[in-house]
Design a protein around this motif. Sequence first.
Motif, PDB file in Angstrom:
ATOM      1  N   ASP A   1       0.826  -1.202   0.000  1.00 16.45           N
ATOM      2  CA  ASP A   1       0.000   0.000   0.000  1.00 16.45           C
ATOM      3  C   ASP A   1       0.868   1.263   0.000  1.00 16.45           C
ATOM      4  O   ASP A   1       0.381   2.362   0.211  1.00 16.45           O
ATOM      5  N   LEU A   2       2.156   1.093  -0.279  1.00 14.09           N
ATOM      6  CA  LEU A   2       3.074   2.235  -0.347  1.00 14.09           C
ATOM      7  C   LEU A   2       3.592   2.497  -1.756  1.00 14.09           C
ATOM      8  O   LEU A   2       4.246   3.501  -2.006  1.00 14.09           O
TER       9      LEU A   2
ATOM     10  N   LYS B   1      -7.964   4.140   6.049  1.00 12.79           N
ATOM     11  CA  LYS B   1      -6.981   5.164   6.379  1.00 12.79           C
ATOM     12  C   LYS B   1      -5.830   4.980   5.413  1.00 12.79           C
ATOM     13  O   LYS B   1      -5.365   3.857   5.207  1.00 12.79           O
ATOM     14  N   GLY B   2      -5.373   6.045   4.828  1.00 12.11           N
ATOM     15  CA  GLY B   2      -4.258   5.958   3.899  1.00 12.11           C
ATOM     16  C   GLY B   2      -2.985   5.540   4.607  1.00 12.11           C
ATOM     17  O   GLY B   2      -2.795   5.812   5.795  1.00 12.11           O
ATOM     18  N   SER B   3      -2.100   4.905   3.861  1.00 11.27           N
ATOM     19  CA  SER B   3      -0.816   4.491   4.433  1.00 11.27           C
ATOM     20  C   SER B   3       0.109   5.691   4.635  1.00 11.27           C
ATOM     21  O   SER B   3       1.124   5.579   5.323  1.00 11.27           O
ATOM     22  N   THR B   4      -0.244   6.817   4.036  1.00 12.02           N
ATOM     23  CA  THR B   4       0.477   8.072   4.236  1.00 12.02           C
ATOM     24  C   THR B   4      -0.556   9.184   4.391  1.00 12.02           C
ATOM     25  O   THR B   4      -1.723   9.014   4.021  1.00 12.02           O
TER      26      THR B   4
ATOM     27  N   SER C   1      -0.766  11.884   2.684  1.00 12.40           N
ATOM     28  CA  SER C   1      -1.248  12.326   1.368  1.00 12.40           C
ATOM     29  C   SER C   1      -2.289  11.361   0.800  1.00 12.40           C
ATOM     30  O   SER C   1      -3.237  11.786   0.128  1.00 12.40           O
ATOM     31  N   ARG C   2      -2.158  10.088   1.083  1.00  4.43           N
ATOM     32  CA  ARG C   2      -3.163   9.128   0.616  1.00  4.43           C
ATOM     33  C   ARG C   2      -4.470   9.286   1.398  1.00  4.43           C
ATOM     34  O   ARG C   2      -5.550   9.197   0.826  1.00  4.43           O
ATOM     35  N   THR C   3      -4.363   9.533   2.691  1.00  2.00           N
ATOM     36  CA  THR C   3      -5.571   9.784   3.469  1.00  2.00           C
ATOM     37  C   THR C   3      -6.289  11.006   2.901  1.00  2.00           C
ATOM     38  O   THR C   3      -7.513  11.013   2.751  1.00  2.00           O
ATOM     39  N   ARG C   4      -5.538  12.036   2.568  1.00  2.00           N
ATOM     40  CA  ARG C   4      -6.114  13.253   1.976  1.00  2.00           C
ATOM     41  C   ARG C   4      -6.761  12.936   0.629  1.00  2.00           C
ATOM     42  O   ARG C   4      -7.830  13.440   0.304  1.00  2.00           O
ATOM     43  N   LEU C   5      -6.138  12.088  -0.164  1.00  2.00           N
ATOM     44  CA  LEU C   5      -6.697  11.687  -1.450  1.00  2.00           C
ATOM     45  C   LEU C   5      -8.049  11.003  -1.263  1.00  2.00           C
ATOM     46  O   LEU C   5      -9.016  11.288  -1.979  1.00  2.00           O
ATOM     47  N   TYR C   6      -8.132  10.110  -0.277  1.00  2.00           N
ATOM     48  CA  TYR C   6      -9.398   9.419  -0.019  1.00  2.00           C
ATOM     49  C   TYR C   6     -10.449  10.411   0.470  1.00  2.00           C
ATOM     50  O   TYR C   6     -11.615  10.340   0.092  1.00  2.00           O
ATOM     51  N   GLN C   7     -10.025  11.361   1.298  1.00  2.00           N
ATOM     52  CA  GLN C   7     -10.944  12.382   1.784  1.00  2.00           C
ATOM     53  C   GLN C   7     -11.494  13.202   0.606  1.00  2.00           C
ATOM     54  O   GLN C   7     -12.684  13.493   0.557  1.00  2.00           O
ATOM     55  N   MET C   8     -10.637  13.556  -0.333  1.00  2.00           N
ATOM     56  CA  MET C   8     -11.087  14.326  -1.494  1.00  2.00           C
ATOM     57  C   MET C   8     -12.040  13.502  -2.353  1.00  2.00           C
ATOM     58  O   MET C   8     -13.007  14.034  -2.902  1.00  2.00           O
ATOM     59  N   GLY C   9     -11.788  12.187  -2.462  1.00  2.85           N
ATOM     60  CA  GLY C   9     -12.698  11.327  -3.212  1.00  2.85           C
ATOM     61  C   GLY C   9     -14.069  11.265  -2.569  1.00  2.85           C
ATOM     62  O   GLY C   9     -15.093  11.311  -3.248  1.00  2.85           O
TER      63      GLY C   9
END
Length: 104
Positions: A26-27, A61-64, A66-74
């Motif tokens: 997931d990285l 929850k994103g592995s980083t 920035s990924r958590t933020r990406l999921y939040q934006m989605g």
Amino acid sequence: MFQYRTKNVYNLGFGDFDPSTKEISDLTTTNNLDTKKVLFTVARAVLDFMDKHPHVIVMAKGSTASRTRLYQMGIAEFWEDIQEMFEVKAYYRDNWGSFEKGKN
């Protein structure tokens, strides 16, 4: 680290399959320019899972950060549809609360 103590909680995890190690990472960043397609596929899988198991909680929850933020934006992009189907909670400053568009 957040905790959610209840039965029937499922962690949503996904990533890229590495054929050499036969593991999912997931990285990994592939830069295939297919982020929306991947997130749509994952969302479809969650919908199918929740349809079969309506009384469970699915956490992601994103592995980083920035990924958590990406999921939040989605989630924010499709919020009108999502909020009609699910109760979405967010973990913010050591507390669980309702998801709010535009809030980390």
